[in-house]
Design a protein around this motif. Sequence first.
Motif, PDB file in Angstrom:
ATOM      1  N   LEU A 122       0.794  -1.228   0.000  1.00  9.18           N
ATOM      2  CA  LEU A 122       0.000   0.000   0.000  1.00  9.18           C
ATOM      3  C   LEU A 122       0.827   1.278   0.000  1.00  9.18           C
ATOM      4  CD1 LEU A 122      -2.766  -1.055   2.511  1.00  9.18           C
ATOM      5  CD2 LEU A 122      -3.138  -0.392   0.122  1.00  9.18           C
ATOM      6  N   LEU A 123       2.037   1.243   0.518  1.00 12.57           N
ATOM      7  CA  LEU A 123       2.838   2.459   0.629  1.00 12.57           C
ATOM      8  C   LEU A 123       2.982   3.150  -0.723  1.00 12.57           C
ATOM      9  CD1 LEU A 123       5.678   1.423   3.109  1.00 12.57           C
ATOM     10  CD2 LEU A 123       3.678   2.863   3.575  1.00 12.57           C
ATOM     11  N   GLY A 124       2.670   4.439  -0.746  1.00  6.62           N
ATOM     12  CA  GLY A 124       2.799   5.245  -1.961  1.00  6.62           C
ATOM     13  C   GLY A 124       1.592   5.206  -2.887  1.00  6.62           C
ATOM     14  N   LYS A 125       0.605   4.362  -2.586  1.00  6.62           N
ATOM     15  CA  LYS A 125      -0.565   4.240  -3.451  1.00  6.62           C
ATOM     16  C   LYS A 125      -1.552   5.372  -3.202  1.00  6.62           C
ATOM     17  CE  LYS A 125       0.612   0.317  -5.344  1.00  6.62           C
ATOM     18  NZ  LYS A 125       1.960   0.411  -5.784  1.00  6.62           N
ATOM     19  N   THR A 126      -2.388   5.637  -4.218  1.00  5.89           N
ATOM     20  CA  THR A 126      -3.406   6.678  -4.144  1.00  5.89           C
ATOM     21  C   THR A 126      -4.784   6.049  -4.271  1.00  5.89           C
ATOM     22  OG1 THR A 126      -3.263   7.057  -6.527  1.00  5.89           O
ATOM     23  CG2 THR A 126      -1.867   8.432  -5.123  1.00  5.89           C
ATOM     24  N   PRO A 127      -5.830   6.742  -3.790  1.00  9.88           N
ATOM     25  CA  PRO A 127      -7.181   6.192  -3.904  1.00  9.88           C
ATOM     26  C   PRO A 127      -7.509   5.833  -5.357  1.00  9.88           C
ATOM     27  CG  PRO A 127      -7.200   8.031  -2.401  1.00  9.88           C
ATOM     28  CD  PRO A 127      -5.825   8.004  -3.038  1.00  9.88           C
ATOM     29  N   GLY A 128      -8.148   4.678  -5.510  1.00  9.93           N
ATOM     30  CA  GLY A 128      -8.504   4.172  -6.831  1.00  9.93           C
ATOM     31  C   GLY A 128      -7.553   3.107  -7.339  1.00  9.93           C
ATOM     32  N   GLU A 129      -6.369   3.018  -6.740  1.00 16.03           N
ATOM     33  CA  GLU A 129      -5.400   2.013  -7.164  1.00 16.03           C
ATOM     34  C   GLU A 129      -5.693   0.668  -6.510  1.00 16.03           C
ATOM     35  OE1 GLU A 129      -1.163   2.935  -7.978  1.00 16.03           O
ATOM     36  OE2 GLU A 129      -1.593   4.730  -6.747  1.00 16.03           O
ATOM     37  N   GLN A 130      -5.293  -0.399  -7.216  1.00 18.78           N
ATOM     38  CA  GLN A 130      -5.412  -1.743  -6.683  1.00 18.78           C
ATOM     39  C   GLN A 130      -4.047  -2.230  -6.237  1.00 18.78           C
ATOM     40  OE1 GLN A 130      -7.189  -4.404  -9.547  1.00 18.78           O
ATOM     41  NE2 GLN A 130      -9.217  -4.033  -8.711  1.00 18.78           N
ATOM     42  N   VAL A 131      -4.056  -3.063  -5.205  1.00 19.34           N
ATOM     43  CA  VAL A 131      -2.835  -3.724  -4.759  1.00 19.34           C
ATOM     44  C   VAL A 131      -3.119  -5.206  -4.631  1.00 19.34           C
ATOM     45  CG1 VAL A 131      -1.953  -1.692  -3.541  1.00 19.34           C
ATOM     46  CG2 VAL A 131      -3.276  -3.383  -2.291  1.00 19.34           C
ATOM     47  N   GLN A 132      -2.059  -5.973  -4.719  1.00 20.63           N
ATOM     48  CA  GLN A 132      -2.174  -7.419  -4.612  1.00 20.63           C
ATOM     49  C   GLN A 132      -1.179  -7.909  -3.581  1.00 20.63           C
ATOM     50  OE1 GLN A 132      -2.498  -9.655  -8.307  1.00 20.63           O
ATOM     51  NE2 GLN A 132      -0.891 -11.013  -7.568  1.00 20.63           N
ATOM     52  N   THR A 133      -1.611  -8.831  -2.732  1.00 23.21           N
ATOM     53  CA  THR A 133      -0.710  -9.443  -1.763  1.00 23.21           C
ATOM     54  C   THR A 133      -0.761 -10.947  -1.938  1.00 23.21           C
ATOM     55  OG1 THR A 133      -2.423  -9.540  -0.057  1.00 23.21           O
ATOM     56  CG2 THR A 133      -0.977  -7.625  -0.026  1.00 23.21           C
ATOM     57  N   GLU A 134       0.353 -11.570  -1.612  1.00 22.67           N
ATOM     58  CA  GLU A 134       0.394 -13.033  -1.605  1.00 22.67           C
ATOM     59  C   GLU A 134       0.980 -13.463  -0.282  1.00 22.67           C
ATOM     60  OE1 GLU A 134       2.242 -16.760  -4.048  1.00 22.67           O
ATOM     61  OE2 GLU A 134       1.690 -14.954  -5.154  1.00 22.67           O
ATOM     62  N   ILE A 135       0.167 -14.173   0.484  1.00 24.48           N
ATOM     63  CA  ILE A 135       0.578 -14.639   1.803  1.00 24.48           C
ATOM     64  C   ILE A 135       0.282 -16.128   1.878  1.00 24.48           C
ATOM     65  CG2 ILE A 135       0.258 -14.400   4.296  1.00 24.48           C
ATOM     66  CD1 ILE A 135      -0.779 -11.538   3.697  1.00 24.48           C
TER      67      ILE A 135
END
Length: 91
Positions: A56-69
Motif C-alpha cells: 500500500l505504501l505510496g498508493k493513491t485512492p482508486g489504485e489496486q494492490v495485490q498481496t500473496e501470503i
Amino acid sequence: VTDFSESTIERVSIGSIVELERAGTGKIHTYAILGAWDSQPENDILSYKTPLGQSLLGKTPGEQVQTEIAGNTEVWLLKGIARWVDSGRQL
C-alpha cells in the motif's frame, strides 16, 4: 518514535488509515498503517512492514494492490485515506 504527523491523505504512508475493498467479496476493511512495532492486528493496526502495508505504501485512492501470503493471493482496491493523527485513536 514518530507522531505520524507527516502523513497525508493523497498517498498511503506510515501514519495512514486506509479503507480497502476486497476484490471478489466487496467487503470493506479499514486498517491503520503504522510503525514497525505498532502492529495490533486484532485492532486493525498493521505495521508498514507487513505484506499488505508494503504493497500500500505510496498508493493513491482508486489504485489496486495485490498481496500473496502463504500461497493465497488477495486483491484490494484502495477506496480512501485518512490520517492517524486526525482520528483521535491512540496506541
